[in-house]
Write a protein that holds these residues in place. Structure first.
Motif, mmCIF file in Angstrom:
data_model
loop_
_atom_site.group_PDB
_atom_site.id
_atom_site.type_symbol
_atom_site.label_atom_id
_atom_site.label_comp_id
_atom_site.label_asym_id
_atom_site.label_seq_id
_atom_site.Cartn_x
_atom_site.Cartn_y
_atom_site.Cartn_z
ATOM 1 N N ASP A 19 0.834 -1.195 0.000
ATOM 2 C CA ASP A 19 0.000 0.000 0.000
ATOM 3 C C ASP A 19 0.879 1.258 0.000
ATOM 4 O O ASP A 19 1.902 1.321 0.686
ATOM 5 C CB ASP A 19 -0.893 -0.010 1.249
ATOM 6 C CG ASP A 19 -2.011 1.018 1.162
ATOM 7 O OD1 ASP A 19 -1.711 2.226 1.160
ATOM 8 O OD2 ASP A 19 -3.184 0.602 1.115
ATOM 9 N N ASP A 20 0.479 2.256 -0.778
ATOM 10 C CA ASP A 20 1.230 3.520 -0.822
ATOM 11 C C ASP A 20 1.422 4.112 0.578
ATOM 12 O O ASP A 20 2.474 4.693 0.874
ATOM 13 C CB ASP A 20 0.498 4.544 -1.686
ATOM 14 C CG ASP A 20 0.548 4.205 -3.171
ATOM 15 O OD1 ASP A 20 1.213 3.215 -3.532
ATOM 16 O OD2 ASP A 20 -0.090 4.931 -3.962
ATOM 17 N N ALA A 21 0.408 3.956 1.425
ATOM 18 C CA ALA A 21 0.480 4.533 2.778
ATOM 19 C C ALA A 21 1.567 3.884 3.618
ATOM 20 O O ALA A 21 2.052 4.492 4.583
ATOM 21 C CB ALA A 21 -0.875 4.382 3.476
ATOM 22 N N ASP A 22 1.971 2.657 3.271
ATOM 23 C CA ASP A 22 3.001 1.943 4.042
ATOM 24 C C ASP A 22 4.415 2.236 3.552
ATOM 25 O O ASP A 22 5.383 1.932 4.245
ATOM 26 C CB ASP A 22 2.760 0.427 3.973
ATOM 27 C CG ASP A 22 1.510 0.004 4.697
ATOM 28 O OD1 ASP A 22 1.254 0.555 5.784
ATOM 29 O OD2 ASP A 22 0.792 -0.874 4.193
ATOM 30 N N MET A 23 4.556 2.789 2.332
ATOM 31 C CA MET A 23 5.875 2.895 1.717
ATOM 32 C C MET A 23 6.874 3.753 2.492
ATOM 33 O O MET A 23 8.047 3.370 2.590
ATOM 34 C CB MET A 23 5.751 3.391 0.275
ATOM 35 C CG MET A 23 5.261 2.324 -0.699
ATOM 36 S SD MET A 23 6.147 0.739 -0.552
ATOM 37 C CE MET A 23 7.808 1.230 -1.015
ATOM 38 N N PRO A 24 6.494 4.908 3.052
ATOM 39 C CA PRO A 24 7.496 5.657 3.818
ATOM 40 C C PRO A 24 8.121 4.829 4.937
ATOM 41 O O PRO A 24 9.348 4.804 5.099
ATOM 42 C CB PRO A 24 6.689 6.843 4.367
ATOM 43 C CG PRO A 24 5.595 7.042 3.367
ATOM 44 C CD PRO A 24 5.221 5.655 2.935
ATOM 45 N N LYS A 25 7.272 4.138 5.684
ATOM 46 C CA LYS A 25 7.782 3.303 6.777
ATOM 47 C C LYS A 25 8.626 2.144 6.246
ATOM 48 O O LYS A 25 9.711 1.852 6.763
ATOM 49 C CB LYS A 25 6.621 2.766 7.608
ATOM 50 C CG LYS A 25 7.060 1.901 8.794
ATOM 51 C CD LYS A 25 5.881 1.271 9.502
ATOM 52 C CE LYS A 25 5.049 2.283 10.248
ATOM 53 N NZ LYS A 25 3.980 1.650 11.057
ATOM 54 N N LEU A 26 8.143 1.458 5.195
ATOM 55 C CA LEU A 26 8.858 0.299 4.662
ATOM 56 C C LEU A 26 10.222 0.685 4.114
ATOM 57 O O LEU A 26 11.210 -0.033 4.306
ATOM 58 C CB LEU A 26 8.025 -0.381 3.575
ATOM 59 C CG LEU A 26 6.698 -1.007 4.017
ATOM 60 C CD1 LEU A 26 6.011 -1.699 2.845
ATOM 61 C CD2 LEU A 26 6.900 -1.991 5.164
ATOM 62 N N LEU A 27 10.295 1.815 3.429
ATOM 63 C CA LEU A 27 11.588 2.271 2.904
ATOM 64 C C LEU A 27 12.565 2.572 4.032
ATOM 65 O O LEU A 27 13.741 2.190 3.967
ATOM 66 C CB LEU A 27 11.385 3.519 2.044
ATOM 67 C CG LEU A 27 10.803 3.290 0.649
ATOM 68 C CD1 LEU A 27 10.281 4.599 0.068
ATOM 69 C CD2 LEU A 27 11.850 2.681 -0.278
ATOM 70 N N LYS A 28 12.096 3.246 5.067
ATOM 71 C CA LYS A 28 12.990 3.588 6.182
ATOM 72 C C LYS A 28 13.470 2.346 6.926
ATOM 73 O O LYS A 28 14.638 2.251 7.329
ATOM 74 C CB LYS A 28 12.265 4.520 7.156
ATOM 75 C CG LYS A 28 12.050 5.924 6.618
ATOM 76 C CD LYS A 28 11.288 6.785 7.633
ATOM 77 C CE LYS A 28 11.082 8.200 7.134
ATOM 78 N NZ LYS A 28 10.368 9.045 8.122
ATOM 79 N N VAL A 29 12.589 1.378 7.103
ATOM 80 C CA VAL A 29 12.933 0.185 7.889
ATOM 81 C C VAL A 29 13.783 -0.801 7.092
ATOM 82 O O VAL A 29 14.753 -1.364 7.611
ATOM 83 C CB VAL A 29 11.642 -0.507 8.386
ATOM 84 C CG1 VAL A 29 11.948 -1.892 8.969
ATOM 85 C CG2 VAL A 29 10.948 0.362 9.431
ATOM 86 N N PHE A 30 13.455 -1.010 5.811
ATOM 87 C CA PHE A 30 14.078 -2.110 5.067
ATOM 88 C C PHE A 30 15.167 -1.695 4.086
ATOM 89 O O PHE A 30 16.030 -2.502 3.760
ATOM 90 C CB PHE A 30 13.005 -2.897 4.310
ATOM 91 C CG PHE A 30 12.137 -3.736 5.203
ATOM 92 C CD1 PHE A 30 12.576 -4.974 5.664
ATOM 93 C CD2 PHE A 30 10.888 -3.291 5.595
ATOM 94 C CE1 PHE A 30 11.784 -5.740 6.497
ATOM 95 C CE2 PHE A 30 10.084 -4.059 6.427
ATOM 96 C CZ PHE A 30 10.536 -5.288 6.881
ATOM 97 N N SER A 31 15.127 -0.467 3.591
ATOM 98 C CA SER A 31 16.114 -0.094 2.581
ATOM 99 C C SER A 31 17.431 0.328 3.230
ATOM 100 O O SER A 31 17.441 1.026 4.241
ATOM 101 C CB SER A 31 15.585 1.054 1.720
ATOM 102 O OG SER A 31 16.566 1.436 0.768
ATOM 103 N N MET A 32 18.526 -0.082 2.596
ATOM 104 C CA MET A 32 19.847 0.333 3.055
ATOM 105 C C MET A 32 20.299 1.598 2.323
ATOM 106 O O MET A 32 21.450 2.020 2.472
ATOM 107 C CB MET A 32 20.860 -0.798 2.832
ATOM 108 C CG MET A 32 20.517 -2.107 3.522
ATOM 109 S SD MET A 32 20.301 -1.958 5.322
ATOM 110 C CE MET A 32 21.978 -1.584 5.836
ATOM 111 N N LYS A 33 19.439 2.209 1.533
ATOM 112 C CA LYS A 33 19.795 3.418 0.800
ATOM 113 C C LYS A 33 20.005 4.587 1.761
ATOM 114 O O LYS A 33 19.532 4.582 2.890
ATOM 115 C CB LYS A 33 18.692 3.771 -0.211
ATOM 116 C CG LYS A 33 18.465 2.726 -1.295
ATOM 117 C CD LYS A 33 17.367 3.161 -2.249
ATOM 118 C CE LYS A 33 16.980 2.067 -3.229
ATOM 119 N NZ LYS A 33 18.090 1.692 -4.108
#
Length: 424
Positions: free
Chosen positions: A260-274
């Motif tokens: 869901d678009d609403a989850d993406m900010p959290k998912l990017l911060k938690v899972f991405s190493m970028k």
């Protein structure tokens, strides 16, 4: 470096609780050893485990030595945290097999080769099994207050409902013993875990203080939930696992792509190493151009590459495009096609049996509720076989249409897919 690491974790929403922040920052000003425990309660880790595993990776990249611990001993007992009933105890041989599988998954995320920060693999069965029950009770158990143990949330919750066995009641003592042993063996000064582990981790700190007159630290990570409040990492078909025999690489990729678009900010911060700047840019794209799904695709690529390898990530992304007519479906290899079609609505035809019409096949998959509905799709121009438009209601696939002699791909409109599989 220590301050920057903690600030980054805070920005990513990855700190729920910690021991004294200033003292922890001081301890991290030079390289330390730290650990996270994973109990083998299944043959694979899942996305909830990946959250804390990636935190361990962040500490390693900041110059610290990680100790991923696989609970060959605690996995035989069961952690009552988050459970409203007793776990089923698994056979020791089963647990040993699961320990080996989980170790291989840890090696994909954590570096074991670096001379300075190379991870140390640990199994708490190594120091728990040699200790007799009497030794454990005398040397470890005497340092625990039953009153304090009863006050722990995981225990109190169970006592107020179905009750708890002595076996699971003892879990926090075993976990505290792990921290003590890693403190002794590797000068481990920090344990990380999910926020539901705070009580168990603090019990370890108390044991280190009482037995060794030493001090160490604790840091917990929030349990991740979706924007709608539902549990993260769960789908209609079950948990998302890191083992591709339990969750295919294609399904893993699609989980992130379809988030869901609403989850993406959290998912990017938690899972991405970028880097933070790139994550902020991707978050912005979700708001300004959501249809492009750039952030979703970037995260899907990054994590599928990490867990399943770059080649597999490329193949499943190509498969995702091909299934929806943006690539050549016949170019996919059989293993990738198996993975991509495994979650689709499906009907089966026995080898040698005559093919029904496209209309009959689509109705048989359940994508439509009747043959008349399937005929309507053909009339409206929304019927496809292997991404080629079906022009006639009477169209019947031929053997030559089979992909790898095994599958037919049916599509209704732009998004609704189904498969036909030849068996026998």
């Amino acid at each position: 470096m220590s301050k920057a690491l903690l600030e980054d974790l805070q920005w990513r929403g990855l700190i729920a609780q910690s021991t004294d922040a200033k003292e922890l920052e001081t301890a991290l000003s030079k390289p330390i050893s730290l650990y996270v425990g994973f109990d083998p309660t299944a043959p694979s880790l899942h996305l909830g485990n990946l959250v804390v595993l990636l935190v361990l990776r962040r500490f390693q990249l900041a110059g610290h030595r990680p100790i991923p611990l696989v609970g060959g001993a605690t996995g035989l007992v069961g952690d009552p945290s988050g459970k409203n009933e007793e776990r089923t105890l698994n056979d020791e041989k089963v647990v040993t097999d699961w320990v080996a599988k989980i170790k291989r998954q840890l090696e994909k995320v954590i570096d074991f080769s670096d001379k300075k920060t190379g991870a140390i693999m640990a199994n708490n069965l190594d120091w728990t099994k040699p200790v007799s029950a009497l030794e454990f009770l005398r040397d470890i158990g005497k340092h625990f207050s039953v009153n304090q143990m009863l006050a722990k949330d995981s225990v109190a919750n169970r006592l107020s409902t179905v009750g708890i066995s002595y076996t699971e009641f003892s879990y926090q003592v075993l976990q505290a013993f792990d921290y003590l042993e890693l403190y002794r063996r590797h000068q481990c000064l920090l344990q990380i875990g999910g926020s539901d582990q705070w009580g168990n981790i603090v019990a370890g700190l108390d044991l280190i203080r009482k037995v060794e007159a030493g001090s160490a630290h604790a840091l917990t990570v929030p349990l991740l939930a979706k924007a709608d409040g539902s549990k993260f990492g769960k789908t209609a078909s079950g948990a998302i696992w890191l083992d591709d025999s339990m969750t295919t690489a294609y399904e893993f990729f699609q989980f992130w792509l379809n988030s869901d678009d609403a989850d993406m900010p959290k998912l990017l911060k938690v899972f991405s190493m970028k880097e933070r700047s790139e994550i902020e840019r991707l978050i912005q794209t979700v708001q300004t151009n959501p249809g492009a799904r750039e952030a979703h695709r970037e995260l899907a690529r990054e994590l599928t590459t990490l867990i399943h390898g770059a080649d597999t990530a490329t193949k499943v992304e190509e498969a995702a495009k091909a299934l929806f007519g943006q690539g050549e479906i016949s170019s996919l290899d059989l293993a990738t096609l198996d993975s991509a079609l495994s979650q689709l609505p499906k009907t089966v035809i026995k080898k040698g049996q005559d093919f029904p019409s496209w209309v009959d096949l689509l109705a048989a998959t359940g994508v439509v509720d009747s043959k008349s509905a399937a005929r309507r799709i053909v009339k409206e121009g929304g019927a496809y076989l292997n991404n080629k438009k079906v022009e006639s209601e009477d169209f019947t696939p031929a053997k030559s249409d089979l992909l790898h002699g095994k599958y037919l791909l049916l599509r209704k409109g732009k998004r609704d897919l189904a498969a036909v599989e030849i068996v026998g």
